[in-house]
Design an enzyme around this catalytic site. Structure first.
Site: not given
Ligand code: IPE
Ligand code: IPE
Ligand code: MG
Length: 247
Positions: A21, A38, A132
């Site tokens: 995240d 990303h 793995l």
């Molecule tokens: C969780 O992250 C999903 C992934 C890392 C793929 P999100 O960024 O979507 O989660 P929330 O919505 O903040 O909880």
């Molecule tokens: C995690 O990073 C990747 C996915 C959920 C696809 P985020 O896109 O959720 O990044 P933040 O949480 O908005 O910073």
């Molecule tokens: Mg996120």
């Protein structure tokens, strides 16, 4: 001594799960679009996969796209799907080099056909690798998985394939998308968020949870070793007393 050298080889988890995240915030801090984050997250995926493989960890599960992530703006969803296609293609050689077998969990039928095709090709190509197992959770949510498992169990009971009294934790685990994979001993979430976000709710019942503030694109080998070292310093009690565990 490097962090890696501090790790006790005989106390490594066999399965690590990660909620990757913070990509969006990482990009925003640099005045860039969320997609920039990303794209940079791919480096972290490669580093963690390679180090898990080197350490001899058996299973690594990465939460890459949740069921709820479909609700993001269409431009971001589309760009993420394109990134998946290009990343799976470009990283297949890394997986082969490290003897990594690719696996996917989630409602993969809901992914664009281009993503499904690349995934299938890479899963096929890496299927004989013996190191793995890297599982990507794609269009995955734990509640979706539990609903699917309940439906299968109900159908088996209805067809007299299963007695209600025989429904056990093992029967349920075997109906999960992770069937055949041990529950993660360690779950890592980056970016400072302290929540599970619909990830492996059944499987995380007794996992050690590790949260760090690092945003996913900045996560490197040493950060992974730090999480493993923290894990190795914990006492896993499974409901018993500390004294019982030390015996
Ligand atoms: C969780 O992250 C999903 C992934 C890392 C793929 P999100 O960024 O979507 O989660 P929330 O919505 O903040 O909880
Ligand atoms: C995690 O990073 C990747 C996915 C959920 C696809 P985020 O896109 O959720 O990044 P933040 O949480 O908005 O910073
Ligand atoms: Mg996120």
């Amino acid at each position: 001594m490097s962090l890696k050298d501090e790790l006790k080889q005989d106390r490594l988890p066999s399965h690590v799960a990660i909620i990757m995240d913070g990509n969006g915030r990482w990009a925003k801090k640099r005045g860039n679009s969320r997609m920039f984050g990303h794209k940079h997250g791919v480096t972290a995926v490669r580093e963690v996969t390679e180090s898990a493989a080197e350490l001899g960890i058996n299973f690594l599960t990465l939460y890459a796209f949740s069921t709820e992530n479909w609700s993001r703006p269409k431009t971001e969803v589309d760009a993420l799907m394109s990134l998946l296609v290009s990343t799976i293609s470009s990283e297949t050689s890394t997986l082969m080099k490290n003897n990594v077998k690719l696996n996917a969990i989630g409602c993969t039928e809901s992914l664009p056909s281009s993503v499904q095709a690349k995934l299938d090709t890479c899963i096929q190509k890496t299927s004989a690798n013996t190191g793995l197992t890297l599982t990507l959770a794609l269009s995955y949510s734990s509640r979706w998985e539990i609903i699917e498992a309940v439906k299968q169990i109900a159908a088996d009971v209805k067809d007299n394939q299963l007695n209600i009294d025989d429904i056990s934790a093992d029967v349920i685990s075997n109906r999960m998308a992770t069937s055949g994979i041990p529950d993660p001993e360690l779950m890592i979430r980056t970016s400072g968020e302290h929540r599970i976000s619909n990830f492996l709710l059944w499987q995380l019942a007794y996992s050690e949870l590790y949260f760090c503030d690092i945003l996913w694109p900045d996560f490197r080998r040493d950060d992974f070793y730090r999480a493993l070292l923290d894990f190795q310093g914990r006492e896993r009690r499974f409901g018993k007393t500390g004294d019982q565990i030390k015996k």
